[in-house]
Scaffold this active site. Structure first.
Site, PDB file in Angstrom:
ATOM      1  N   HIS A  17       4.155 -15.160 -24.654  1.00  0.00           N
ATOM      2  CA  HIS A  17       2.732 -15.624 -24.140  1.00  0.00           C
ATOM      3  C   HIS A  17       2.380 -15.519 -22.762  1.00  0.00           C
ATOM      4  O   HIS A  17       1.639 -16.238 -22.219  1.00  0.00           O
ATOM      5  CB  HIS A  17       2.162 -16.836 -24.792  1.00  0.00           C
TER       6      HIS A  17
ATOM      7  N   SER B 299      -3.098   1.142   0.556  1.00  0.00           N
ATOM      8  CA  SER B 299      -4.557   0.990   0.299  1.00  0.00           C
ATOM      9  C   SER B 299      -5.216   1.616   1.379  1.00  0.00           C
ATOM     10  O   SER B 299      -4.839   1.643   2.386  1.00  0.00           O
ATOM     11  CB  SER B 299      -5.104  -0.229   0.127  1.00  0.00           C
TER      12      SER B 299
ATOM     13  N   LYS C 130      -1.712  -3.746   2.109  1.00  0.00           N
ATOM     14  CA  LYS C 130      -1.273  -3.406   0.577  1.00  0.00           C
ATOM     15  C   LYS C 130      -0.134  -2.408   0.470  1.00  0.00           C
ATOM     16  O   LYS C 130      -0.159  -1.602   0.993  1.00  0.00           O
ATOM     17  CB  LYS C 130      -2.323  -3.188  -0.304  1.00  0.00           C
TER      18      LYS C 130
ATOM     19  N   GLU D 220       1.199   1.754 -12.943  1.00  0.00           N
ATOM     20  CA  GLU D 220      -0.296   1.853 -13.298  1.00  0.00           C
ATOM     21  C   GLU D 220      -0.730   3.258 -13.994  1.00  0.00           C
ATOM     22  O   GLU D 220      -1.243   3.018 -14.791  1.00  0.00           O
ATOM     23  CB  GLU D 220      -1.165   1.278 -12.161  1.00  0.00           C
TER      24      GLU D 220
END
Ligand code: ARG
Length: 488
Positions: free
Chosen positions: A169, A290, A296, A303
């Site tokens: 979980h 980024s 970043k 992804e």
């Protein structure tokens, strides 16, 4: 169709490649609509290989003169070269790769090209091409999966003693070794590889000689072409051969399942590389920046893998849907099988490659993992199991430890802060302080079951898996050599 549209079609139409029955031309829109050569050219080398085998068989069955077969084979080899060099003139007016190659053969070697299609239909031709493509691409998937698993066990080998929380979980559950966590990935990927191996074993019958659907009146030697193309035997039913696409669906299914596995693995890379987890850092080569925020470092690679699993699932659903209502045997709808197939094959190949690279180069933040695992609460189950070993029924033990946890949360204290006396108050079967009982090393040592997290079990699992992968590697090398040997 409006009158003006009709006239327009007649005026601009393209002559049909097969002539004969037709006097009218094909409407240019229809030509564009029905052409598949812009994607089925991916089958070119298989189509040529199939045609070479077919031409040789025709000669050996005395259906065409030997010198004609010779010209056909030489002409086909030349076309293979043209395609490789990029000089082949792909023409959408010739619909698909099969017609393109045949027309080019006629242009190059003359009228003798008209003998190649003896006893053959594009329906069995496309089936044999796809079978060979599937065989190669399944092997490629196996090799890609092998590489990723080899990287994973190599990295796992560095982290037998790296401890992190295992999660359920997405809540910290129990401590595990990083090697065990990554070996979990390997198990799933092994099943993925087995699915491709199973499929490859099933692609053992040659479609050639099934004709359009009912075979041929000519004495074709189907065993001859089957052998030449590396199949065990000819397919056993001409109608099934041209009607079925289930092997293709099997590939798309194996690819979709594998992509879902890769997606979940990728999701962990995304999570673990976040500041919130800080468990890993992806190498610069496998992450991006980024355009706006200079600070970043983004996990774009995992992804994108996660994102691409969507199209792999879509490709499977797309072809299942295309096939479900089709009457036997061939229907042109089935031309829609190729783009999903090529897309899933390429997607899977790329995803396996970038994930192998990501794992080979990522840095593990051992300290952050240890810190996250360093909560005695994660060993609460161990306390209950200590009571069980003293003869206490598990449900009662669970209740006792539950009370201890409740006390900890109420008072804001750690589970290992109870003294021996306090422990005995919780249950007389406890004979030591919580700190003594809640020892991570001892906890691991006790988890000495098959498939468990003890140091010995994990080391054994690593060694066994490494041995299995080495055996798999040599088997795949042999399969690769065998396929290459069968190349005409
Ligand atoms: N391009 C076709 C396909 O991919 C080849 C078979 C064509 N057969 C036919 N009867 N039109 O399915």
């Amino acid at each position: 169709m409006s009158g003006s549209k009709k006239k327009e079609g007649e005026a601009r139409g393209v002559a049909k490649p097969w002539g004969g029955r037709f006097s009218g031309k094909t409407d240019p829109t229809v030509e564009r609509f029905s052409a598949s050569v812009h994607f089925d050219k991916a089958l070119a080398r298989y189509d040529i290989r199939g045609s070479i085998a077919h031409a040789r068989m025709l000669a050996s069955a005395k259906l065409i003169p030997a010198e004609d077969a010779e010209s056909l084979v030489n002409g086909l080899h030349d076309i293979a070269r043209e395609i490789e060099e990029g000089s082949f003139p792909f023409d959408p007016a010739l619909e698909d790769i099969h017609m393109n190659i045949e027309a080019r053969l006629r242009a190059n070697v003359g009228a003798v090209a008209g003998r190649l299609h003896t006893g053959r239909s594009r329906n069995d031709q496309v089936a044999v091409d796809t079978a060979m493509y599937l065989r190669d691409t399944s092997l490629a998937a196996q090799l890609g999966l092998l590489e990723l698993r080899q990287v994973l066990i190599e990295r796992a080998g560095e982290h037998v003693d790296t401890v992190l929380p295992g999660y359920t979980h997405l809540q910290r559950a129990q401590p595990v070794r990083l090697a065990h966590h990554w070996l979990a990935y390997v198990e799933g990927l092994t099943r993925d590889a087995e699915r491709f191996a199973d499929l490859r074993a099933r692609i053992r019958f040659s479609p050639l000689g099934s004709g359009a659907l009912a075979g041929s009146t000519l004495p074709l030697d189907r065993d001859h072409t089957a052998r030449a193309l590396g199949f065990e035997a000819p397919t056993r039913n001409s109608m099934d051969t041209v009607a079925s696409r289930d092997l293709l669906l099997e590939f798309l299914s194996a690819a979709a399942i594998c992509m879902v596995n890769l997606s979940r693995i990728s999701e962990e890379l995304v999570l673990w590389s976040s500041s919130e987890f800080g468990f890993i850092e992806l190498a610069d080569a496998y992450s991006t920046g980024s355009s706006l925020m200079p600070q970043k470092k983004n996990p774009d690679v995992p992804e994108i893998v996660r994102g691409k699993s969507g199209r792999a699932i879509g490709n499977l659903v797309s072809l299942l849907t295309t096939m479900k209502g089709l009457p036997f045997t061939y229907n042109r709808d089935m031309q829609e099988d190729k783009e999903p197939l090529f897309d899933s094959a390429e997607t899977l190949r790329d995803c396996l490659e970038v994930l192998s690279g990501s794992f080979a180069t990522l840095e593990v933040r051992v300290g952050a993992m240890a810190e996250a695992a360093n909560d005695p609460m994660l060993l609460a189950t161990d306390l209950a199991e200590i009571l069980v070993s003293e003869g206490v029924p598990f449900r009662e033990a669970h209740e006792v430890v539950g009370k201890m946890v409740g006390r900890c949360t109420q008072e804001g204290i750690a589970l290992d802060s109870f003294s021996a006396e306090q422990m005995a108050e919780f249950h007389p079967a406890f004979t030591a302080s919580a700190a003594e009982l809640l020892d991570l090393e001892r906890s691991f040592a006790r988890r000495d079951l098959v498939g468990g997290t003890s140091r010995d079990r994990v080391s054994d699992a690593l060694a066994t898996t490494a041995r299995e992968l080495a055996a798999e590697a040599s088997a795949l090398e042999a399969a690769k050599a065998e396929d290459a040997g069968g190349e005409a």
